[in-house]
Design an enzyme around this catalytic site. Sequence first.
Site, PDB file in Angstrom:
ATOM      1  N   SER A  99       9.192  21.588  15.150  1.00 37.55           N
ATOM      2  CA  SER A  99       9.370  23.042  15.130  1.00 37.55           C
ATOM      3  C   SER A  99       8.037  23.742  14.880  1.00 37.55           C
ATOM      4  CB  SER A  99      10.415  23.455  14.096  1.00 37.55           C
ATOM      5  OG  SER A  99      10.082  22.980  12.807  1.00 37.55           O
ATOM      6  N   GLU A 109       3.366  29.254  48.964  1.00 38.89           N
ATOM      7  CA  GLU A 109       4.662  28.902  49.550  1.00 38.89           C
ATOM      8  C   GLU A 109       5.736  29.841  48.986  1.00 38.89           C
ATOM      9  OE1 GLU A 109       5.650  24.869  48.546  1.00 38.89           O
ATOM     10  OE2 GLU A 109       7.385  24.794  49.887  1.00 38.89           O
ATOM     11  N   LYS A 128      24.616  14.137  25.961  1.00 41.18           N
ATOM     12  CA  LYS A 128      23.907  15.143  25.162  1.00 41.18           C
ATOM     13  C   LYS A 128      22.837  15.840  25.998  1.00 41.18           C
ATOM     14  CE  LYS A 128      24.208  12.969  20.598  1.00 41.18           C
ATOM     15  NZ  LYS A 128      23.438  12.570  19.407  1.00 41.18           N
ATOM     16  N   GLY A 188       9.744  22.722   8.638  1.00 44.17           N
ATOM     17  CA  GLY A 188       8.592  22.156   7.939  1.00 44.17           C
ATOM     18  C   GLY A 188       8.081  20.906   8.646  1.00 44.17           C
ATOM     19  N   GLY A 189       8.858  20.400   9.608  1.00 45.45           N
ATOM     20  CA  GLY A 189       8.450  19.217  10.378  1.00 45.45           C
ATOM     21  C   GLY A 189       7.556  19.596  11.540  1.00 45.45           C
ATOM     22  N   LYS A 225      -1.629  15.245  37.529  1.00 39.28           N
ATOM     23  CA  LYS A 225      -1.394  15.518  38.941  1.00 39.28           C
ATOM     24  C   LYS A 225      -2.618  16.152  39.595  1.00 39.28           C
ATOM     25  CE  LYS A 225       2.234  17.354  41.982  1.00 39.28           C
ATOM     26  NZ  LYS A 225       3.462  18.174  41.974  1.00 39.28           N
ATOM     27  N   TYR A 253      13.146  14.511  46.710  1.00 37.69           N
ATOM     28  CA  TYR A 253      13.052  13.511  45.633  1.00 37.69           C
ATOM     29  C   TYR A 253      12.641  14.251  44.376  1.00 37.69           C
ATOM     30  CZ  TYR A 253       8.264  14.289  47.126  1.00 37.69           C
ATOM     31  OH  TYR A 253       7.088  14.902  47.483  1.00 37.69           O
ATOM     32  N   LYS A 286       8.093  24.853  57.312  1.00 40.26           N
ATOM     33  CA  LYS A 286       7.643  23.580  56.747  1.00 40.26           C
ATOM     34  C   LYS A 286       8.212  22.426  57.583  1.00 40.26           C
ATOM     35  CE  LYS A 286       7.661  21.904  51.897  1.00 40.26           C
ATOM     36  NZ  LYS A 286       8.122  22.381  50.552  1.00 40.26           N
ATOM     37  N   CYS A 312       2.720  22.763  51.883  1.00 42.81           N
ATOM     38  CA  CYS A 312       2.971  21.810  50.793  1.00 42.81           C
ATOM     39  C   CYS A 312       3.242  20.362  51.214  1.00 42.81           C
ATOM     40  CB  CYS A 312       4.103  22.343  49.915  1.00 42.81           C
ATOM     41  SG  CYS A 312       4.065  21.655  48.244  1.00 42.81           S
TER      42      CYS A 312
END
Lengths: 584, 584
Positions: free
Chosen positions: B339, B44, B554, B335-336, B193, B130, B124, B160
């Site tokens: 990351s 497509e 945020k 260190g976590g 999917k 959506y 198409k 599609c």
Amino acid sequence: MPNLRLALSQTDPWVGDIARNCDEVVRWTRQAAEAGAQLVAFPEMALTGYPVEDLALRGSFVEASRSALVELAVRLAAEGLGELPVLVGYLGRSEQAKPNRPAGSPQNCAAVLHRGEVVNRFAKHYLPNYGVFDEHRYFVPGDQLSVLRLHGVDVALAICEDIWQDGGRVSAAREAGAGLLLVINGSPYERNKDDARLELVQRRAAEAGCPLAYLNMVGGQDELVFDGDSLVVSAEGEVIARAPQFEETLLLVDLELPAASANHTDGLLLVDGLRLVRTELDGGPEGEPGNGKQSVYEPQPRLSDEAEIYGALVEGTRAYVRKNGFGSVLIGLSGGIDSALVAAIAVDAIGAANVHCVSMPSRYSSQHSRDDAAELAERTGLNFRTVPIAPMFDAYMEALGLTGLAEENLQSRLRGTLLMAISNQEGHLVLAPGNKSELAVGYSTLYGDSVGAYGPIKDVYKSLIFRLSRWRNELAEERGEVPPIPANTISKPPSAELRPDQVDTDSLPDYDLLDTVLDLYVEGDQGRDAIVAQGFDAAVVDRIVRLVDTAEYKRRQYPPGPKISRKGFGRDRRLPITNRWRQG
Amino acid sequence: MPNLRLALSQTDPWVGDIARNCDEVVRWTRQAAEAGAQLVAFPEMALTGYPVEDLALRGSFVEASRSALVELAVRLAAEGLGELPVLVGYLGRSEQAKPNRPAGSPQNCAAVLHRGEVVNRFAKHYLPNYGVFDEHRYFVPGDQLSVLRLHGVDVALAICEDIWQDGGRVSAAREAGAGLLLVINGSPYERNKDDARLELVQRRAAEAGCPLAYLNMVGGQDELVFDGDSLVVSAEGEVIARAPQFEETLLLVDLELPAASANHTDGLLLVDGLRLVRTELDGGPEGEPGNGKQSVYEPQPRLSDEAEIYGALVEGTRAYVRKNGFGSVLIGLSGGIDSALVAAIAVDAIGAANVHCVSMPSRYSSQHSRDDAAELAERTGLNFRTVPIAPMFDAYMEALGLTGLAEENLQSRLRGTLLMAISNQEGHLVLAPGNKSELAVGYSTLYGDSVGAYGPIKDVYKSLIFRLSRWRNELAEERGEVPPIPANTISKPPSAELRPDQVDTDSLPDYDLLDTVLDLYVEGDQGRDAIVAQGFDAAVVDRIVRLVDTAEYKRRQYPPGPKISRKGFGRDRRLPITNRWRQG
């Protein structure tokens, strides 16, 4: 010809606050009843606020809206207001399945409440799905034309987009022989849209063959501002009444209308597959006799271009701050015109006592910039402090040894961090000072001067910033007040002051030229060749187009701000960040 | 029954780079021709890339796509490839006006190129509007069923969404007596999917009454990742061929197909108003005789859940970096685990030599965190440096005297500014380490750990982060390589380390519980009451729902990242920031 006293409640529904919005419907309905209205209308989705975006996909929210509607009908009757029919927008759901949309899908609805009951419900027929609108994402279109028969008049009902497209309910109203077409709206402000709106309403009234009453909401919702401007025109296009922009008001109008005569059957098929559903309401308040095609209030004088835009910026900013539960704002004052205008807007929106500003000079900040910032504070009475950024700057430079653009951006980001620190410590909402010209070409620092929850002037080109600043000062002079913005702030050449003797025109074309090309490219969606063909220098156009295209990633992280143009940088303009197209 | 050798070009078109995409069509068509294919298909909108979003509204871009199509047909013939029919998606425009849409409106089109000419064009029919899709915003639906007759077989063509909705081209293909339904797609990856896709394709093949060939693209485009997974099934639902996920490939398949017999007239009206347009192609390469219902390549083994998700994150990250012209990335290593996983993804995407990491310890950073960061660098071979933030921290604290949350956020923002300074100085693209659980509840610092151009794990819940990290380490062990992520990074309790002895569970529920509730609320759009009714503690649900609702501002400023779930925080989920709805 029978008379009808119509009340248009130009109110400000808050998105998601259904309880508050119902209280407001009761309050304004009481005013309308006391004024002798025989029919009162509220805006599109007045129960839920508008637009609710993906809240429409949440079943619990749809149900809350639907049950609030039923309770509102009961409550109006209980409070002695049941005799006055109330037209109100709400979020509803479809009864029947449609191809690839199950029954129970959300709908943009309106209902008529009378004597404690919901006597008529219908859904918007045409759904806008362009610009800032995504209504095909949410709603199943309605397929009936609701007509209220009261006091001998047939009033056809419609919602917003129903009159922005050809055919549909406008043509159906004529077919049904309506005496009045009443349209409730959530129609966002755009520069010059009031003129377009008046012209449209006049044209649609002619097509419907009857007077048209157009009710719009006011208030701000994220990047949208609703300006009201509700109006009533005769079938011949004469303006019978027009409400002010940006103010909650009850527009009362006495209309002499053709008597209902057509005797179409309920369920008759009209244009575009619309089924006629007529609801006859008897009784209701008698109302004082009107005096024919005369509003109770005189039409208001129209606002100038600058007054209208400035009003939208103030309304958008006030709404964002208040509806999000903040009492105060924080602005970094550079001494330049952008932050000065933002401060003036904030002062007009929430009062100088609630506006906190901080000057954050670096070694490249000129003395005049520091003075201009302080003078603005003095002129407006806002809260002002100074925090130099030299110690933070030195700490970074010592660790990283930055040069060039990295050094320039560092200063901007140190200020952003400083603003956020004060905001976190003291609870103010930060306003970002970026203008549309800068945002368009990426002439701003991500996490630096772009820091903030709301950008009051993000849809305002730099050349318009100058016009608005001068206009605001002149308005103060006319009123015998101190002009808020220092003269030097307006007259000096714009500079980011991130290196010695820097001015914006070092790296950008003159703003008048830049803004003209941006308007063609951004609002007009014109390609590079088409713009060059209008006589602009090809190299300049190429440069601007390239800057705009490659700054998309910055705009994506920019806070929302009030849309005032045909196409703002927000829901209106959805470009990929990853985009190799470089020919406009 | 006649044989047809079909080639599905599972390629990676780049948005906006029409010249490159045309080169790719020529290159893959040559491969298909050399392999004896008799029909080759491309995805497509393969000429423009997909989705092009508002580029579709720019007339110059539409024209560039249309003329590139015509030139491509000529070029294919000039390069000796004219005999092989090529089906390719492009951005086109409508010929006729529709209600409220003028002629010339954009369309999502495909065309068949043969012997230097465009021999069939269609648009198409069903347009998705959506989730992440906005195609009603752009496109006018097509209303024809194109059928290619070649080598004695009738091949019906679709795009599609045409097979994701009931009726339309699937039913029309049956009515037209097609021998094969060929569908080209731009179908973004979502977890699980591939299973839904297989089931759908099997169902639609049964409905069409003929084999179905499903071609999807690969690659990343902003927040979307395309996983390929092209497949061919028989009318009975048997999988004849299936391509690997996330890899460019030519899926070649020999199909024994029913001979064309129906002799419908061109222009015949089929279901949903589709007009039949049949194009007969004579000649073409003879092709080696196939051996009936057998692919040339064996079906590939399917990926595990973790491998598939990790593959999507790597592909999304690689595509964003490469297509935006960057050669290297920069990551803050705490260190976590967040990351650390981002660093592992980056190393797999663009190679350790191009990954730059910086540890930015504060006084609250534990020694184990510093050690774990350094150990990850050693295990993977990425570039690593340490820059303590104490001097910058002290400079701000001295000027502002911050406490509590303001002091915590300051540390995060100092790191954000530091990363951006290095990025500006050295030219790396910054990757943000935020995960979906944090983003959902607002447990991140705006302009702090949210800094970056791309967020590789922004759609990955914390509990899944642990699973993916363990899986990636196990994969290394299976391969006899050093596992990238230190064991201690995975086993220790998560902490932001912004104050002494802080752990995430101080302020958040356990991640398994949090993620389960978030999945119901965010992906499931379930209301608070419905979630509580499933047995979750009401106070916990109330708290989570409130945190999610109030963190919208945020998320709006967060960078894009690869969508792997049903509903990511991006184009998928469009909630108002100003939103007083507080009951889920």
